[in-house]
Scaffold this active site. Structure first.
Site, PDB file in Angstrom:
ATOM      1  N   LYS A  80      -0.481 -17.020  -6.279  1.00 32.27           N
ATOM      2  CA  LYS A  80       0.609 -17.929  -5.864  1.00 32.27           C
ATOM      3  C   LYS A  80       0.352 -18.505  -4.482  1.00 32.27           C
ATOM      4  O   LYS A  80       0.689 -19.645  -4.216  1.00 32.27           O
ATOM      5  CB  LYS A  80       1.942 -17.179  -5.849  1.00 32.27           C
ATOM      6  CG  LYS A  80       2.515 -16.961  -7.239  1.00 32.27           C
ATOM      7  CD  LYS A  80       3.876 -16.307  -7.186  1.00 32.27           C
ATOM      8  CE  LYS A  80       3.803 -14.870  -6.752  1.00 32.27           C
ATOM      9  NZ  LYS A  80       3.109 -13.956  -7.657  1.00 32.27           N
TER      10      LYS A  80
ATOM     11  N   GLN B  55       6.081 -11.928  -6.940  1.00 29.96           N
ATOM     12  CA  GLN B  55       5.739 -11.127  -8.123  1.00 29.96           C
ATOM     13  C   GLN B  55       5.606 -12.040  -9.356  1.00 29.96           C
ATOM     14  O   GLN B  55       5.253 -13.199  -9.185  1.00 29.96           O
ATOM     15  CB  GLN B  55       6.767 -10.003  -8.364  1.00 29.96           C
ATOM     16  CG  GLN B  55       6.722  -8.892  -7.321  1.00 29.96           C
ATOM     17  CD  GLN B  55       7.490  -9.204  -6.057  1.00 29.96           C
ATOM     18  OE1 GLN B  55       8.593  -9.699  -6.120  1.00 29.96           O
ATOM     19  NE2 GLN B  55       6.916  -8.919  -4.911  1.00 29.96           N
TER      20      GLN B  55
ATOM     21  N   GLY C 273       2.200 -10.249  -1.368  1.00 28.60           N
ATOM     22  CA  GLY C 273       1.152 -10.535  -0.392  1.00 28.60           C
ATOM     23  C   GLY C 273       0.437 -11.793  -0.830  1.00 28.60           C
ATOM     24  O   GLY C 273      -0.115 -11.843  -1.923  1.00 28.60           O
ATOM     25  N   HIS C 274       0.516 -12.823  -0.029  1.00 30.53           N
ATOM     26  CA  HIS C 274      -0.139 -14.085  -0.395  1.00 30.53           C
ATOM     27  C   HIS C 274      -1.414 -14.253   0.419  1.00 30.53           C
ATOM     28  O   HIS C 274      -1.369 -14.314   1.643  1.00 30.53           O
ATOM     29  CB  HIS C 274       0.802 -15.260  -0.130  1.00 30.53           C
ATOM     30  CG  HIS C 274       1.904 -15.349  -1.129  1.00 30.53           C
ATOM     31  ND1 HIS C 274       2.900 -16.283  -1.057  1.00 30.53           N
ATOM     32  CD2 HIS C 274       2.151 -14.621  -2.235  1.00 30.53           C
ATOM     33  CE1 HIS C 274       3.723 -16.118  -2.081  1.00 30.53           C
ATOM     34  NE2 HIS C 274       3.287 -15.118  -2.799  1.00 30.53           N
TER      35      HIS C 274
ATOM     36  N   ASP D 258       0.449 -11.234  -8.414  1.00 31.53           N
ATOM     37  CA  ASP D 258      -0.947 -11.405  -7.983  1.00 31.53           C
ATOM     38  C   ASP D 258      -1.663 -12.523  -8.746  1.00 31.53           C
ATOM     39  O   ASP D 258      -2.868 -12.456  -8.964  1.00 31.53           O
ATOM     40  CB  ASP D 258      -1.741 -10.091  -8.149  1.00 31.53           C
ATOM     41  CG  ASP D 258      -1.034  -8.918  -7.522  1.00 31.53           C
ATOM     42  OD1 ASP D 258      -0.462  -9.096  -6.434  1.00 31.53           O
ATOM     43  OD2 ASP D 258      -1.051  -7.824  -8.116  1.00 31.53           O
TER      44      ASP D 258
HETATM   45  P1  IMP Z   1       8.314  -2.548  -5.722  1.00 35.29           P
HETATM   46  O1  IMP Z   1       8.568  -4.001  -5.836  1.00 35.29           O
HETATM   47  O2  IMP Z   1       7.551  -2.150  -4.482  1.00 35.29           O
HETATM   48  O3  IMP Z   1       9.556  -1.730  -5.933  1.00 35.29           O
HETATM   49  O4  IMP Z   1       7.330  -2.112  -6.936  1.00 35.29           O
HETATM   50  C1  IMP Z   1       7.752  -2.151  -8.297  1.00 35.29           C
HETATM   51  C2  IMP Z   1       6.594  -2.594  -9.205  1.00 35.29           C
HETATM   52  O5  IMP Z   1       6.280  -3.948  -8.943  1.00 35.29           O
HETATM   53  C3  IMP Z   1       5.296  -1.804  -9.017  1.00 35.29           C
HETATM   54  O6  IMP Z   1       4.627  -1.723 -10.264  1.00 35.29           O
HETATM   55  C4  IMP Z   1       4.488  -2.684  -8.076  1.00 35.29           C
HETATM   56  O7  IMP Z   1       3.099  -2.477  -8.189  1.00 35.29           O
HETATM   57  C5  IMP Z   1       4.894  -4.057  -8.589  1.00 35.29           C
HETATM   58  N1  IMP Z   1       4.785  -5.101  -7.559  1.00 35.29           N
HETATM   59  C6  IMP Z   1       5.646  -5.361  -6.556  1.00 35.29           C
HETATM   60  N2  IMP Z   1       5.234  -6.412  -5.837  1.00 35.29           N
HETATM   61  C7  IMP Z   1       4.088  -6.825  -6.400  1.00 35.29           C
HETATM   62  C8  IMP Z   1       3.199  -7.911  -6.120  1.00 35.29           C
HETATM   63  O8  IMP Z   1       3.395  -8.722  -5.208  1.00 35.29           O
HETATM   64  N3  IMP Z   1       2.124  -8.011  -6.936  1.00 35.29           N
HETATM   65  C9  IMP Z   1       1.916  -7.161  -7.981  1.00 35.29           C
HETATM   66  N4  IMP Z   1       2.720  -6.166  -8.281  1.00 35.29           N
HETATM   67  C10 IMP Z   1       3.805  -5.988  -7.497  1.00 35.29           C
END
Ligand code: IMP
Length: 434
Positions: free
Chosen positions: A16, A226, A40-41, A13
């Site tokens: 990007k 991420q 999510g962009h 977040d």
């Molecule tokens: P997952 O990727 O859905 O398995 O989530 C694993 C961890 O990564 C969790 O703490 C999510 O909140 C975090 N996470 C996954 N994608 C994002 C992102 O795009 N932005 C922020 N946190 C993310």
């Protein structure tokens, strides 16, 4: 310089979408290398807000090729929706999107398992706070060698066998977790056959596609998802995502060698946020109303672009940022949301951790931040001057000093500064491809 990797330097977040959008203006190819629709962009273009979860931000530029690499996990339902939305806006012409044959496919059971696991873990106080998009189960199936790749959608025998194998395993696990799968292999096969029809013309060897583009002298941007501290190998494990989020992930996730990468930009907000569980040393208290953490969340609209969850907010963590810079070998830093910081009257920054703790993965679990107050942000002229600035020199002195502090602490020069949400509110310090 014809290739650049852009990665998040915090917990995701970082903004990007906006930075990749700015760099993509000069790119011929934009290729995503990891993650899926957990990302999510948010893009603000001509006053219109767009959120993409899979298609790289290069989609806004006609003629720019967008690639989804082998390191990704792709939910075809989400991808189809994005393609339709973007085409409805006159974007993403037919030959502009390519999907790797080796990317893994997210099926409904991955999503159901993700939710069931999280719910069960929550009851034990061990939830990760995943996005419940099926990301972890899909990567797990990949590592267990029962995953289904895009190429498998075109091979009915393999697909049928693999879906049957997954059904057994997933149904058993769902039952153990006290749930039940909503659908089975027969329905998944029907979905897969429909997905195969529209994926066939855009599926390709994405590594070869990017390699050929590089050899032909095209400018290729590799877009991460991420952030460094959510990396499965180097982040705050187990509170991480399931993929390689650092710059090295571009090599494995696309299928190019490290020598093909000319530069790496890391993106960091001017403060810090985290969503989901796990350590966050500089997190600020919030009471949902009026504490600094609440102010930052409100001013920065810190709610997940994918899940809508409120993000925890805190001061910029320089030791963690230095660590992220090392992990990705950053050559430039893009600092976003400086305007949000400027809307506060009091600003602090973490310059070290107590007791000489090092952030190196596990250090973040016990780190207690040593904060330094940054003077001068309470001047009401700071914010308007900052938002109007289009060069570093035009920034208020207090903002310049802040950026100098960040560059000195990390040893990485500032490449770009975002001073507002719109495309125009950007200070381009370095050229991405020179
Ligand atoms: P997952 O990727 O859905 O398995 O989530 C694993 C961890 O990564 C969790 O703490 C999510 O909140 C975090 N996470 C996954 N994608 C994002 C992102 O795009 N932005 C922020 N946190 C993310």
């Amino acid at each position: 310089m014809s290739t650049l990797v852009v990665v998040g330097a915090q917990w995701g977040d970082e903004g990007k979408g906006k930075v990749v959008d700015a760099v993509a203006a000069e790119a011929d190819v934009v290729a995503r290398f990891a993650g899926g629709n957990n990302a999510g962009h948010t893009l603000v273009v001509e006053g219109r807000t767009l959120v993409t979860h899979l298609v790289p931000s290069g989609c806004l530029y006609p003629g720019t090729r967008c690639v989804l690499g082998a390191g990704m996990v792709i939910d075809p339902v989400v991808l189809a929706h994005e393609i339709t939305t973007l085409r409805g806006l006159g974007l993403l012409a037919n030959d502009e999107l390519r999907v790797s044959l080796d990317a893994h496919v997210i099926f409904p059971f991955h999503i159901e398992l993700d939710a069931l696991r999280e719910d069960a873990a929550r009851q034990r106080g061990r939830a990760i706070g995943t996005t419940k998009r099926g990301i972890g189960p899909a990567y797990e199936a990949k590592a267990a060698r029962r995953g289904i790749r895009v190429r498998d959608l075109f091979d009915r025998a393999t697909l049928t066998e693999r879906l049957g194998q997954n059904e057994l395993q997933a149904a058993h696990e769902a039952e153990r977790l006290g749930g039940r799968l909503g659908t089975g292999a027969r329905e998944w096969l029907a979905h897969a056959e429909e997905w195969a029809t529209w994926l066939a013309p855009i599926a390709c060897d994405a590594g070869a596609f990017c390699h050929d583009a590089i050899v032909a002298g095209r400018r290729v941007l590799f877009e991460g998802a991420q952030g460094a501290l959510l990396d499965v190998d180097h982040g705050t494990y187990p509170y991480v995502t399931s993929s390689s989020t650092i710059a090295g992930g571009a090599c494995t996730g696309i299928g190019i060698g490290p020598t093909a990468i000319d530069g790496v930009w890391g993106i960091s907000k001017a403060y810090a946020t985290r969503v989901g569980a796990g350590p966050f040393p500089t997190k600020l208290a919030s009471n949902g109303k009026d504490l600094i953490g609440d102010r930052l969340r409100e001013l920065g609209a810190e709610f997940g672009a994918t899940t809508g969850r409120p993000r925890d907010c805190g001061w910029l963590d320089l030791p963690a940022l230095r660590h992220a810079a090392r992990l990705s070998g950053m050559t430039g830093l893009a600092i976003t949301k400086l305007d949000v910081l400027a809307a506060l009257r009091k600003v602090e920054v973490c310059v070290a951790y107590e007791d000489g703790i090092d952030p190196g993965t596990h250090g973040l679990f016990s780190a207690k931040p040593r904060l330094q107050a940054c003077e001068g942000w309470d001047d009401p002229d700071v914010l308007p001057q900052l938002r109007a600035a289009r060069t570093l020199e035009a920034l208020p002195a207090v903002a310049r000093a802040y950026l100098d502090l960040v560059a000195d602490a990390t040893g990485v020069p500032i490449a770009l500064v975002s001073v507002g949400a719109s495309r125009e509110e950007t200070i381009a310090v370095a050229r991405p491809f020179t």
